[in-house]
Design a protein around this motif. Structure first.
Motif, PDB file in Angstrom:
ATOM      1  N   LEU A  11       0.895  -1.225   0.089  1.00 33.02           N
ATOM      2  CA  LEU A  11      -0.101   0.100   0.118  1.00 33.02           C
ATOM      3  C   LEU A  11       0.626   1.105  -0.191  1.00 33.02           C
ATOM      4  CD1 LEU A  11      -2.564  -0.907   2.836  1.00 33.02           C
ATOM      5  CD2 LEU A  11      -2.908  -1.119   0.160  1.00 33.02           C
ATOM      6  N   SER A  12       0.436   2.347  -0.718  1.00 32.38           N
ATOM      7  CA  SER A  12       1.052   3.390  -0.410  1.00 32.38           C
ATOM      8  C   SER A  12       1.066   4.188   0.956  1.00 32.38           C
ATOM      9  CB  SER A  12       0.304   4.771  -1.158  1.00 32.38           C
ATOM     10  OG  SER A  12      -0.717   5.039  -0.476  1.00 32.38           O
ATOM     11  N   PRO A  13       2.234   4.981   1.215  1.00 32.26           N
ATOM     12  CA  PRO A  13       2.306   5.441   2.722  1.00 32.26           C
ATOM     13  C   PRO A  13       1.116   5.929   3.241  1.00 32.26           C
ATOM     14  CG  PRO A  13       4.295   6.000   1.752  1.00 32.26           C
ATOM     15  CD  PRO A  13       3.202   5.528   0.509  1.00 32.26           C
ATOM     16  N   ASP A  14       0.490   6.797   2.507  1.00 34.19           N
ATOM     17  CA  ASP A  14      -0.660   7.338   3.060  1.00 34.19           C
ATOM     18  C   ASP A  14      -2.111   6.328   3.048  1.00 34.19           C
ATOM     19  OD1 ASP A  14      -2.820   9.635   3.395  1.00 34.19           O
ATOM     20  OD2 ASP A  14      -3.611   8.802   1.612  1.00 34.19           O
ATOM     21  N   HIS A  15      -2.083   5.344   2.334  1.00 33.55           N
ATOM     22  CA  HIS A  15      -3.128   4.458   2.464  1.00 33.55           C
ATOM     23  C   HIS A  15      -2.850   3.317   3.675  1.00 33.55           C
ATOM     24  CE1 HIS A  15      -4.588   4.570  -1.970  1.00 33.55           C
ATOM     25  NE2 HIS A  15      -5.260   5.343  -1.181  1.00 33.55           N
ATOM     26  N   ARG A  16      -1.395   3.041   3.861  1.00 31.93           N
ATOM     27  CA  ARG A  16      -1.130   2.160   4.985  1.00 31.93           C
ATOM     28  C   ARG A  16      -1.274   3.024   6.354  1.00 31.93           C
ATOM     29  NH1 ARG A  16       3.461   0.874   2.998  1.00 31.93           N
ATOM     30  NH2 ARG A  16       4.611   2.946   3.590  1.00 31.93           N
ATOM     31  N   GLU A  17      -0.961   4.320   6.249  1.00 35.89           N
ATOM     32  CA  GLU A  17      -1.316   5.063   7.425  1.00 35.89           C
ATOM     33  C   GLU A  17      -2.673   4.883   8.007  1.00 35.89           C
ATOM     34  OE1 GLU A  17      -0.901   9.594   9.005  1.00 35.89           O
ATOM     35  OE2 GLU A  17       0.683   8.926   7.514  1.00 35.89           O
ATOM     36  N   ARG A  18      -3.501   5.288   6.895  1.00 39.75           N
ATOM     37  CA  ARG A  18      -5.132   5.458   7.295  1.00 39.75           C
ATOM     38  C   ARG A  18      -5.596   3.767   7.738  1.00 39.75           C
ATOM     39  NH1 ARG A  18      -8.492   7.558   3.037  1.00 39.75           N
ATOM     40  NH2 ARG A  18      -9.705   7.980   4.742  1.00 39.75           N
ATOM     41  N   LEU A  19      -5.024   3.076   7.007  1.00 41.25           N
ATOM     42  CA  LEU A  19      -5.554   1.429   7.515  1.00 41.25           C
ATOM     43  C   LEU A  19      -4.933   1.137   8.806  1.00 41.25           C
ATOM     44  CD1 LEU A  19      -6.804  -1.043   6.584  1.00 41.25           C
ATOM     45  CD2 LEU A  19      -4.721  -1.791   5.924  1.00 41.25           C
ATOM     46  N   MET A  20      -3.598   1.679   9.169  1.00 43.49           N
ATOM     47  CA  MET A  20      -2.965   1.414  10.415  1.00 43.49           C
ATOM     48  C   MET A  20      -3.850   2.155  11.628  1.00 43.49           C
ATOM     49  SD  MET A  20      -1.135  -1.237  10.192  1.00 43.49           S
ATOM     50  CE  MET A  20      -0.296  -1.089  11.848  1.00 43.49           C
ATOM     51  N   GLY A  21      -4.341   3.307  11.143  1.00 44.68           N
ATOM     52  CA  GLY A  21      -5.176   4.026  12.223  1.00 44.68           C
ATOM     53  C   GLY A  21      -6.149   3.089  12.897  1.00 44.68           C
ATOM     54  N   LEU A  22      -6.928   2.164  12.150  1.00 43.18           N
ATOM     55  CA  LEU A  22      -7.724   1.211  12.362  1.00 43.18           C
ATOM     56  C   LEU A  22      -7.248  -0.183  13.243  1.00 43.18           C
ATOM     57  CD1 LEU A  22     -10.021   1.451   9.522  1.00 43.18           C
ATOM     58  CD2 LEU A  22     -10.088   2.842  11.573  1.00 43.18           C
ATOM     59  N   ALA A  23      -5.895  -0.139  13.467  1.00 43.12           N
ATOM     60  CA  ALA A  23      -5.272  -1.671  13.835  1.00 43.12           C
ATOM     61  C   ALA A  23      -5.228  -1.379  15.336  1.00 43.12           C
ATOM     62  CB  ALA A  23      -3.906  -1.560  13.387  1.00 43.12           C
ATOM     63  N   ARG A  24      -5.435  -2.682  16.017  1.00 37.67           N
ATOM     64  CA  ARG A  24      -5.478  -3.012  17.148  1.00 37.67           C
ATOM     65  C   ARG A  24      -4.603  -4.207  17.308  1.00 37.67           C
ATOM     66  NH1 ARG A  24      -8.546  -6.299  21.328  1.00 37.67           N
ATOM     67  NH2 ARG A  24      -9.348  -7.554  19.556  1.00 37.67           N
ATOM     68  N   GLU A  25      -3.566  -4.231  18.381  1.00 38.91           N
ATOM     69  CA  GLU A  25      -2.640  -5.275  18.434  1.00 38.91           C
ATOM     70  C   GLU A  25      -3.346  -6.388  19.416  1.00 38.91           C
ATOM     71  OE1 GLU A  25       1.125  -4.248  19.978  1.00 38.91           O
ATOM     72  OE2 GLU A  25       1.283  -2.506  18.948  1.00 38.91           O
ATOM     73  N   VAL A  26      -3.113  -7.486  19.038  1.00 41.85           N
ATOM     74  CA  VAL A  26      -3.561  -8.891  19.478  1.00 41.85           C
ATOM     75  C   VAL A  26      -2.632  -9.909  19.650  1.00 41.85           C
ATOM     76  CG1 VAL A  26      -6.011  -8.507  18.686  1.00 41.85           C
ATOM     77  CG2 VAL A  26      -4.532  -9.821  17.382  1.00 41.85           C
ATOM     78  N   SER A  27      -2.888 -10.952  20.389  1.00 42.77           N
ATOM     79  CA  SER A  27      -2.061 -12.158  20.410  1.00 42.77           C
ATOM     80  C   SER A  27      -2.718 -13.324  20.628  1.00 42.77           C
ATOM     81  CB  SER A  27      -1.021 -12.209  21.566  1.00 42.77           C
ATOM     82  OG  SER A  27      -1.753 -11.786  22.571  1.00 42.77           O
ATOM     83  N   PHE A  28      -2.396 -14.594  20.131  1.00 40.30           N
ATOM     84  CA  PHE A  28      -2.953 -15.780  20.188  1.00 40.30           C
ATOM     85  C   PHE A  28      -1.947 -16.595  20.674  1.00 40.30           C
ATOM     86  CE2 PHE A  28      -4.858 -13.487  16.574  1.00 40.30           C
ATOM     87  CZ  PHE A  28      -6.362 -13.420  16.694  1.00 40.30           C
ATOM     88  N   PRO A  29      -2.564 -17.671  21.670  1.00 38.54           N
ATOM     89  CA  PRO A  29      -1.518 -18.721  22.007  1.00 38.54           C
ATOM     90  C   PRO A  29      -1.157 -19.652  21.195  1.00 38.54           C
ATOM     91  CG  PRO A  29      -3.750 -19.163  23.024  1.00 38.54           C
ATOM     92  CD  PRO A  29      -3.723 -17.720  22.133  1.00 38.54           C
ATOM     93  N   ALA A  30      -0.151 -20.608  21.096  1.00 35.52           N
ATOM     94  CA  ALA A  30       0.156 -21.553  20.472  1.00 35.52           C
ATOM     95  C   ALA A  30      -0.896 -22.732  20.287  1.00 35.52           C
ATOM     96  CB  ALA A  30       1.391 -22.276  20.774  1.00 35.52           C
ATOM     97  N   ASP A  31      -1.242 -23.334  19.259  1.00 35.20           N
ATOM     98  CA  ASP A  31      -2.416 -24.337  19.228  1.00 35.20           C
ATOM     99  C   ASP A  31      -3.730 -23.725  19.355  1.00 35.20           C
ATOM    100  OD1 ASP A  31      -0.670 -26.348  18.725  1.00 35.20           O
ATOM    101  OD2 ASP A  31      -0.368 -26.744  20.846  1.00 35.20           O
TER     102      ASP A  31
END
Length: 150
Positions: A11-31
């Motif tokens: 993605l272009s830097p502008d599009h990436r920045e706009r998309l990342m504005g909606l990101a939430r960090e998550v984690s999942f355990p093995a298995d």
């Protein structure tokens, strides 16, 4: 086969920045199961660390791993196309950290920005083409090894 296309760098830097504005960090355990085929596809992820196995159930209680995803890979595309149901299942092969995106929010962002929607759709289509080829190869290999039986 060429290396898989990565969503965020494509993605272009502008599009990436706009998309990342909606990101939430998550984690999942093995298995840990992340989603099951047929479930509601209301989000997607970009893997930051760890590995995820995509699988397809071929017969009851028999799954075939069709792809392994790692850092930078897109996890989930069914959110983009009606009826918004997962086509595969996904399970964390190791502890996984990633960015999670709410599909409704991303679709709303795309509705407001046609260039972002086009860029995102084209990039995901290229990723899907690669995944289709990978899945096809995995299924051919499985059936060649097992003579068509699970």
């Amino acid at each position: 086969m060429p290396t898989a296309l990565r969503l965020l760098p494509a993605l272009s830097p502008d599009h990436r920045e706009r998309l990342m504005g909606l990101a939430r960090e998550v984690s999942f355990p093995a298995d840990g199961r992340i989603f099951e085929a047929g479930g509601s596809a209301d989000r997607f992820w970009v893997v930051r660390s760890g590995t995820v196995s995509l699988y397809q159930e071929v017969i009851a209680e028999r799954r075939i791993s069709v792809a392994t995803l790692g850092p930078g890979d897109l996890l989930g595309w069914s959110w983009l196309f009606p009826p918004h149901r997962w086509d595969f299942g996904a399970e964390a092969f190791s502890p996984v950290r990633g960015y999670e995106f709410d599909a409704g929010q991303v679709r709303t962002l795309c509705d407001a920005d046609a260039s972002l929607e086009l860029s995102l759709t084209r990039t995901i289509a290229a990723i899907l083409a690669h995944r289709l080829e990978t899945t096809r190869a995995a299924l051919i290999e499985h059936y060649a090894r097992h003579g068509g039986v699970g």
